[in-house]
Design an enzyme around this catalytic site. Structure first.
Site, short mmCIF file in Angstrom:
data_model
loop_
_atom_site.label_atom_id
_atom_site.label_comp_id
_atom_site.label_asym_id
_atom_site.label_seq_id
_atom_site.Cartn_x
_atom_site.Cartn_y
_atom_site.Cartn_z
CE LYS A 1 -4.49 -5.14 5.17
NZ LYS A 1 -3.61 -6.07 5.35
N GLY B 1 -2.88 -2.24 0.90
CA GLY B 1 -3.20 -0.87 0.68
C GLY B 1 -2.37 -0.50 -0.53
CG HIS B 2 1.46 -0.07 -0.87
ND1 HIS B 2 1.99 -0.41 -0.23
CD2 HIS B 2 1.93 1.38 -1.03
CE1 HIS B 2 3.67 -0.20 0.27
NE2 HIS B 2 3.08 1.29 0.41
CD GLN C 1 1.64 11.35 0.37
OE1 GLN C 1 3.34 11.03 1.48
NE2 GLN C 1 1.08 10.61 0.05
NE ARG D 1 7.36 4.77 9.07
CZ ARG D 1 7.39 6.11 7.81
NH1 ARG D 1 6.25 5.67 7.99
NH2 ARG D 1 8.68 6.32 7.73
N GLY E 1 -3.22 7.43 -1.49
CA GLY E 1 -4.15 6.68 -0.26
C GLY E 1 -4.68 8.23 1.14
CE LYS F 1 -1.45 4.75 7.96
NZ LYS F 1 -0.55 4.46 7.47
CG ASP F 2 0.39 8.28 4.44
OD1 ASP F 2 1.09 8.05 4.99
OD2 ASP F 2 0.01 7.38 3.69
CG LEU G 1 4.92 -2.38 -2.95
CD1 LEU G 1 5.02 -2.60 -4.66
CD2 LEU G 1 4.11 -0.80 -2.87
P1 AMP Z 1 4.05 4.60 1.31
O1 AMP Z 1 4.54 3.39 0.69
O2 AMP Z 1 3.57 4.04 2.86
O3 AMP Z 1 4.55 5.71 1.25
O4 AMP Z 1 2.88 4.63 0.40
C1 AMP Z 1 2.28 4.70 -0.71
C2 AMP Z 1 1.06 4.96 -1.02
O5 AMP Z 1 -0.05 4.23 -0.80
C3 AMP Z 1 0.83 6.09 -0.40
O6 AMP Z 1 -0.23 7.69 -1.01
C4 AMP Z 1 -0.39 5.66 0.82
O7 AMP Z 1 -1.33 6.93 1.39
C5 AMP Z 1 -0.71 5.00 0.18
N1 AMP Z 1 -1.34 4.17 1.11
C6 AMP Z 1 -0.43 3.22 2.36
N2 AMP Z 1 -1.26 2.28 3.31
C7 AMP Z 1 -2.37 2.96 2.38
C8 AMP Z 1 -3.58 1.86 3.37
N3 AMP Z 1 -3.37 1.12 4.57
N4 AMP Z 1 -4.45 2.46 3.00
C9 AMP Z 1 -4.77 2.83 1.95
N5 AMP Z 1 -3.33 3.73 1.77
C10 AMP Z 1 -2.43 3.75 1.87
#
Ligand code: AMP
Length: 283
Positions: free
Chosen positions: A185, A37-38, A154, A188, A148, A150-151, A34
């Site tokens: 953020k 962003g998370h 999704q 990856r 987010g 960001k995706d 995390l």
């Molecule tokens: P992930 O762990 O990458 O699957 O992301 C989990 C959640 O956090 C998803 O809803 C993403 O869109 C959100 N998320 C990841 N990175 C960011 C970011 N930089 N800003 C806002 N939300 C994010």
């Protein structure tokens, strides 16, 4: 420190106790490792719900065999510290066998929204996402779930799935959180070496360029895409997967920018595939 729960049964016991007290429940689904962003999603959830569950699960069925399931970064103790600090009540961190026991053979899939953007190069991805998110919704039974921008694809897909299947919860979309220099953020980002980290800035720079062009009146999708692609091409370490302009709600390609549009990209920097996007409301 908040508890890290491994089983569906224990999650349900906790949530049942909260519900007996009349408390509301928020869910933040993640794959862990995390970052800020998370954290922004978790803090929003904490502000809007009495109890917040953060799921940390690297979902095998949303990765194709050639993707980074094995190498995806994991650090549950750091995640636990961040979630505790952000005010969450519990982490749900199941093993794959808890989510997909022997004989598991059901999927939730879309007949739309998944064919453009990331769906082109990741054809099984969104079925895996919809299936796991449905399971998480059924396990936790939240009032609200946080995703987010960001995706962006999704988020649009989850919104549609919840609407189509009458899932009894509210989906809350949250803005993209960026590094100080602009890079979105992402867990990856840890794959990037120093040179690649510098090269990765081409994504956010190109997003800001695209935003500026739209602000200045560009309405032709082809021209916008060409300008953004030309900008990415100035970075030798970058290889474009896609740059595209779609209707933000239906994720269908458009020729002219009108209404709510999503401008999105995926770019490989070395072996790492990164995504970024912006939404524009065009008169
Ligand atoms: P992930 O762990 O990458 O699957 O992301 C989990 C959640 O956090 C998803 O809803 C993403 O869109 C959100 N998320 C990841 N990175 C960011 C970011 N930089 N800003 C806002 N939300 C994010």
């Amino acid at each position: 420190m908040i508890p890290v729960i491994k089983t569906v049964r224990e999650v349900r016991e906790h949530v049942r106790a909260w519900r007996n007290e009349g408390l509301s429940v928020g869910l933040v689904p993640t794959m862990g490792f995390l970052h800020e962003g998370h954290r922004s999603l978790i803090e929003r959830a904490v502000a809007e719900n009495d109890r917040v569950v953060v799921s940390v699960f690297v979902n095998p069925i949303q990765f194709a065999p050639n993707e980074d399931l094995e190498s995806y970064p994991r650090d549950i103790e750091a995640d636990r510290a961040l979630c505790t600090d952000a005010g969450a009540a519990m982490i749900f961190n199941p093993e794959p066998a808890e989510m997909y026991p022997q004989g598991f053979c059901t999927a939730v899939d879309m007949n739309g929204l998944k064919f453009e953007l990331c769906g082109k190069s990741r054809p099984i991805h969104f079925s895996g996402v919809c299936t796991v998110v449905t399971k998480l919704f059924n396990i936790v039974g939240p009032d609200r779930a946080y995703f987010g921008q960001k995706d962006a694809q999704q988020l649009a897909i989850i919104r549609r799935m919840v609407r189509d299947l009458n899932m009894p919860l509210e989906v809350v979309g949250c803005p993209i959180v960026r590094e100080e220099d602009g890079l979105a953020k992402s867990s990856r980002n840890t794959y990037l070496n120093e040179q690649e980290r510098a090269a990765a800035l081409i994504l956010s720079k190109t997003i800001f360029l695209g935003q500026k062009l739209v602000d200045e009146g560009e309405r032709d999708a082809k021209k916008l895409i060409a300008a953004m692609e030309a900008n990415i091409a100035t970075e030798p370490l970058a290889r474009i997967d896609y740059v595209d302009v779609v209707d933000a709600e239906n994720i269908e390609r458009i020729d002219r920018l009108e209404g709510e549009v999503l401008v999105a990209m995926a770019v490989h920097i070395g072996k790492t595939r990164l995504i970024d996007n912006f939404i524009a409301s065009v008169e």
